[in-house]
Enzyme design. Structure first.
Site, PDB file in Angstrom:
ATOM      1  CD1 TRP A 102      -2.304  -2.175   1.623  1.00 31.81           C
ATOM      2  CD2 TRP A 102      -3.054  -1.038  -0.150  1.00 31.81           C
ATOM      3  NE1 TRP A 102      -3.356  -2.884   1.074  1.00 31.81           N
ATOM      4  CE2 TRP A 102      -3.831  -2.210  -0.011  1.00 31.81           C
ATOM      5  CE3 TRP A 102      -3.340  -0.174  -1.216  1.00 31.81           C
ATOM      6  CZ2 TRP A 102      -4.882  -2.529  -0.884  1.00 31.81           C
ATOM      7  CZ3 TRP A 102      -4.387  -0.494  -2.082  1.00 31.81           C
ATOM      8  CH2 TRP A 102      -5.144  -1.661  -1.916  1.00 31.81           C
ATOM      9  CG  ASP A 172      -3.610   4.079   3.826  1.00 31.35           C
ATOM     10  OD1 ASP A 172      -4.704   3.887   4.395  1.00 31.35           O
ATOM     11  OD2 ASP A 172      -3.255   3.444   2.808  1.00 31.35           O
ATOM     12  CE  LYS A 196      -8.933  -3.097   3.186  1.00 30.63           C
ATOM     13  NZ  LYS A 196      -8.069  -2.106   2.638  1.00 30.63           N
TER      14      LYS A 196
END
Ligand code: PLP
Length: 360
Positions: A102, A172, A196
């Site tokens: 990511w 993030d 999530k």
């Protein structure tokens, strides 16, 4: 009806109590005669849902008054562009720490808008740790320092934060937000895709310090400018109303469970017992440095990868679903966010021990 234990990385499990509440309120929300999906986002019913959800999130994370909380669309991936579009112009460069898949996506997008300095990277150790903070090479010209506190695919999590002085830290937090208390003041911007650990897909949470709003270039699309969403109070265009509502129910559920201190205790315990089960059985392994092991995403491999298909099939039979690791790393991954009950982790451990003894 029986619900499985779903170890998906996202969209992930939601608390059963939340889904039941949404079910009760589905046809007629609080006597309004309509479902939340059918409401005007500017009507008084939805405004009540929206402001309550924001306040509950602020309470849970103890968000200071000089931060705005935004409920947006576009996913965390859009923030990979929105952050540089809004902040990079301040100096033309930014620091990014590379801890895995990511981070790399955020870096690739950042490069489109200015100079990206990789201030630290754990690529040389195959992303099994977070680089020692003492070794980070920060630029004083960076407009911000970007980190991925929890790498969802590699299962690598920060243990502490780097000291970036006056330079804002942008995080993030897609796969770690609400898993434990944090100090919001340590960050300039926190963003997270909801699917999530917050709620259903379609919603993106952004928590941004006031002084970081307003520096986007004129060419920045207005829907990508934080000013638009701050001034519009997340209603500059139609927000993802149903996801916002469901996230609000999750926030209430978290408050009822005792807030983030209570969640941290449960999450730490769940993760610790699963890592113990992996470490104590030579049939399984996890390569991540102990202090950087994620509480939320637990990757592990079987000593004999030929047994992967049998492991997955038998786990599924036992009601333990979506354990296949990300295609980039293989093996298994158990995502154990807030909504995964401790019994789910216990059932997985029991299955793992049983599978190992039958196949050793
Ligand atoms: C899932 C994830 C993303 C991507 O989120 P989208 O909402 O699908 O754009 C970004 N960063 C991290 C850490 C993630 O786990």
């Amino acid at each position: 009806m029986s619900r499985i234990y779903n170890f998906s990385a996202g969209p992930a499990m939601l608390p059963t109590a939340v889904i039941e509440k949404a079910q009760q309120e589905m046809l007629d929300w609080h006597g309004s005669g309509m479902s939340v999906m059918e409401m005007s986002h500017r009507g008084k019913e939805f405004m009540e849902i929206a402001t309550t959800a924001e306040q509950d999130l602020r309470d849970l994370l103890k968000v200071p008054d000089n931060y705005k909380v935004l409920f947006l669309q576009g996913g965390a991936s859009s923030q990979f562009a929105m952050v540089p579009l809004n902040l990079m112009g301040r100096t033309g460069e930014a620091d990014y720490c590379n801890t895995g898949s990511w981070s790399k996506k955020a870096i690739a997008e950042g490069k489109r808008y200015g100079t990206v300095n990789i201030c630290a990277s754990s690529e040389q150790d195959s992303f099994t740790s977070v680089p020692e903070f003492n070794d980070w090479v920060l630029s004083d010209k960076a407009a911000y320092v970007h980190i991925t506190p929890n790498e969802t695919i590699g299962g690598v999590e920060f243990d502490g934060l780097p000291d970036t002085g006056d330079i804002p830290l942008v995080a993030d937090m897609s796969s770690t937000i609400l898993s434990r208390p944090i100090n919001v003041s340590d960050f300039g911007i926190i963003y997270a895709g909801a699917q999530k650990n917050v709620g259903p897909a379609g919603l993106t949470i952004v928590i941004i310090r006031d002084d970081l709003v307003g520096d986007a270039a004129d060419s920045c699309p207005s829907m990508f400018n934080y000013v638009t969403h701050v001034e519009g109070e997340s209603m500059a265009n139609t927000p993802p109303t149903y996801s916002w509502y469901l996230a609000g129910l999750v926030f209430q559920w978290l408050k009822e469970k005792g807030g983030l201190d209570a969640m941290a205790e449960i999450n730490q315990r769940k993760a610790a017992k699963l890592y113990d089960a992996i470490d104590n059985n030579e049939f399984y392994s996890n390569p991540v440095k102990k202090e950087n092991r994620s509480w939320m995403n637990v990757p592990f491999i079987l000593k004999n990868a030929d047994l992967d298909p049998a492991f997955l099939a038998e786990a599924k039979q036992a009601g333990l679903a979506t354990l296949k690791g990300h295609r980039s790393v293989g093996g298994m991954r158990a995502s154990i966010y807030n909504a995964m009950p401790e019994e789910g982790v216990d059932a997985l451990i029991q299955f793992m021990n049983d599978f190992a003894s039958r196949n050793s």
